[in-house]
Design an enzyme around this catalytic site. Structure first.
Site, PDB file in Angstrom:
ATOM      1  N   TYR A  46     -27.424  -8.461  20.668  1.00  0.00           N
ATOM      2  CA  TYR A  46     -26.739  -7.612  19.686  1.00  0.00           C
ATOM      3  C   TYR A  46     -26.746  -8.341  18.337  1.00  0.00           C
ATOM      4  O   TYR A  46     -25.709  -8.542  17.708  1.00  0.00           O
ATOM      5  CB  TYR A  46     -25.305  -7.287  20.129  1.00  0.00           C
ATOM      6  CG  TYR A  46     -25.203  -6.875  21.582  1.00  0.00           C
ATOM      7  CD1 TYR A  46     -25.418  -5.550  21.966  1.00  0.00           C
ATOM      8  CD2 TYR A  46     -24.913  -7.807  22.574  1.00  0.00           C
ATOM      9  CE1 TYR A  46     -25.342  -5.171  23.306  1.00  0.00           C
ATOM     10  CE2 TYR A  46     -24.831  -7.441  23.913  1.00  0.00           C
ATOM     11  CZ  TYR A  46     -25.046  -6.124  24.271  1.00  0.00           C
ATOM     12  OH  TYR A  46     -24.967  -5.760  25.599  1.00  0.00           O
ATOM     13  N   CYS A  68       0.832  -1.205   0.000  1.00  0.00           N
ATOM     14  CA  CYS A  68       0.000   0.000   0.000  1.00  0.00           C
ATOM     15  C   CYS A  68       0.866   1.255   0.000  1.00  0.00           C
ATOM     16  O   CYS A  68       1.756   1.404   0.845  1.00  0.00           O
ATOM     17  CB  CYS A  68      -0.921   0.011   1.221  1.00  0.00           C
ATOM     18  SG  CYS A  68      -1.976   1.480   1.303  1.00  0.00           S
ATOM     19  N   CYS A 118     -14.351  -8.444  19.233  1.00  0.00           N
ATOM     20  CA  CYS A 118     -13.264  -7.922  18.395  1.00  0.00           C
ATOM     21  C   CYS A 118     -12.289  -7.093  19.225  1.00  0.00           C
ATOM     22  O   CYS A 118     -11.411  -6.439  18.667  1.00  0.00           O
ATOM     23  CB  CYS A 118     -13.826  -7.092  17.239  1.00  0.00           C
ATOM     24  SG  CYS A 118     -14.741  -5.631  17.784  1.00  0.00           S
ATOM     25  N   ASN A 175     -22.633 -10.707  21.122  1.00  0.00           N
ATOM     26  CA  ASN A 175     -21.686 -10.161  20.146  1.00  0.00           C
ATOM     27  C   ASN A 175     -21.716  -8.639  20.268  1.00  0.00           C
ATOM     28  O   ASN A 175     -22.200  -7.941  19.386  1.00  0.00           O
ATOM     29  CB  ASN A 175     -22.075 -10.614  18.735  1.00  0.00           C
ATOM     30  CG  ASN A 175     -21.016 -10.263  17.698  1.00  0.00           C
ATOM     31  OD1 ASN A 175     -19.988  -9.670  18.014  1.00  0.00           O
ATOM     32  ND2 ASN A 175     -21.265 -10.607  16.453  1.00  0.00           N
TER      33      ASN A 175
END
EC number: 2.1.1.-
Length: 434
Positions: A295, A75, A391, A364
């Site tokens: 969720y 990138c 996460c 979640n």
């Protein structure tokens, strides 16, 4: 030893490890210095840019001797853009870092006994993202799109993003050309979400503080001028324009899911499918009959479980997500599922009272994790099993430290490389009542 360091001081040394977040660790007379975009084994010179009581942050000035763990980042914006942290590391080093981040965080913050963590590696490490969100900044009475830089303030204008599309794909350049034609007399900023559709087209979702009626025609003309756009959604707090078809339909297993770019959906299709399959497999093994999906978003997990014959209740605070969840239930002819709209901490007690025999609870939550009140409710309900998808290892560890203090134990822990080239990782934990 902080008195030995001042802002702009240059320090020479070796990077010995990676910290949570992906920055390299350099130790200077026992004092920790975090240096982003470095690799263990790098011999470097860095410049101090921030000093705290127990650590400092530095920027890389010179790479004297590169580590054998390094690769060439493809990138052109890497190191300036704040999106990726690990493009300079080979795949195995990235995976090792993520496993270490999970296990160390669970032990250090959660004080937990952690079984061996299995890593589900990604086959697709580039051009994997299903969608990206770009910041729109006022520029020459129009707009410019890009990511926020590593300084957390500046905009890095981009024309490619290799974790979203192939390097030479023109889609972002086309977008930049289009948004530069949008008049912006009020010099406002905005956001743009770009979603891949399964028919090789894209859906655009713009968010502004206010809408300029003169731009509506330009958005309509864009669909004719750029056939690669299938639909455009333009919203402000008071208005919404729907141009073309801004709805995506994607097949997951044997079900069809309809949603817009504003809905939350996992970004790595291949990896998210592994997570859904894992949850479905666990529920079959556990012989779960009544399941709560907290969720739940627009219902992917809930509906996949309902298609297996489980009775599922999904709870979600986002009204648009619940609307699509209900539509997707009808679309797939699944009667064994209901969706409730509202804050989990308010709806969950009512739900548990009416459904006294819940076998399994799936959570979640967003990055901030579970609230204390939700944890308290779950500890009162004491379902036999819980599946926690996260996460953010730090909030996962915080929540598990409470749940596993007396009532639950970690039965299984699986990591998913959902975000290659970044420091982020998805974790699925199966908790079993003691």
């Amino acid at each position: 030893m902080t008195h030995l360091l001042t802002i702009h001081t240059q320090v020479e040394g070796e990077i010995t490890a990676l910290a949570f977040g992906g920055a390299g660790i350099l130790r200077y007379h026992g004092f920790v210095i975090f240096v982003p975009f470095t690799a263990p084994g790098d011999q470097i010179i860095c410049r101090i840019i921030e000093i705290k009581k127990s650590f400092a942050v530095a920027e890389l000035v010179k790479l004297k001797q590169p580590s054998s763990l390094r690769v060439q980042p493809p990138c052109p914006y890497f190191g300036k853009c704040g999106g990726c942290q690990l493009q300079h590391l080979n795949e195995q080093t990235q995976l090792n870092y993520k496993l270490t981040a999970i296990t160390d965080t669970l032990k250090r913050i959660g004080h937990l006994k952690v079984p061996s963590v299995e890593m589900n590696t990604a086959q697709l490490n580039w051009a994997y993202r299903r969608h990206i969100t770009l910041h729109l900044k006022s520029f020459n009475q129009s707009f410019q799109a890009g990511y926020i830089a590593t300084d957390h303030f500046s905009l890095i204008s981009i024309d490619t993003c290799p974790i979203f599309n192939n390097l030479h794909d023109p889609i972002i350049s086309i977008l930049q050309k289009f948004i530069s034609t949008l008049p912006n007399p009020n010099q406002q900023d905005g956001r743009l979400t770009l979603l891949k559709n399964q028919n090789s087209q894209y859906i655009l979702s713009f968010q502004f503080c206010s809408l300029n009626e003169l731009n509506r025609i330009l958005f309509q003309e864009a669909l004719e001028k750029y056939p690669i756009f299938s639909g455009i959604l333009v919203t402000s707090p008071k208005k919404q324009w729907i141009i073309g078809n801004p709805y995506s339909e994607q097949k997951i297993e044997n079900l069809i899911f309809r949603f817009t770019p504003q809905a939350f959906i996992q970004n790595h299709p291949e990896q998210s499918l592994y997570i859904y399959k894992k949850i479905c497999s666990l529920t079959i093994q556990l012989k779960s009959k009544k399941i709560l999906d907290l969720y739940c978003g627009f219902g992917i997990t809930s509906l996949l479980l309902a298609s297996q014959g489980h009775f599922v209740t999904g709870i979600e605070y986002n009204s648009d997500a619940i609307r699509f969840a209900k539509e997707n239930s009808k679309l797939n002819h699944l009667p064994h599922v209901e969706f409730l709209e509202g804050d989990v901490e308010k709806i969950l007690p009512i739900c548990l009272k009416s459904q006294k025999c819940v076998d399994l609870v799936i959570v979640n939550p967003p990055r901030i994790g579970l609230s204390k009140s939700v944890i308290k409710i779950l500890m009162s309900a004491l379902p036999e099993d819980m599946i926690y998808i996260s996460c953010m290892p730090s909030t996962l560890a915080r929540d598990l430290s409470i749940l596993c203090e007396d009532l639950y134990e970690i039965h299984e822990c699986t990591a998913y490389d959902m975000f290659p080239q970044t420091s982020h990782v998805e974790t699925l934990v199966h908790l079993k009542k003691v």
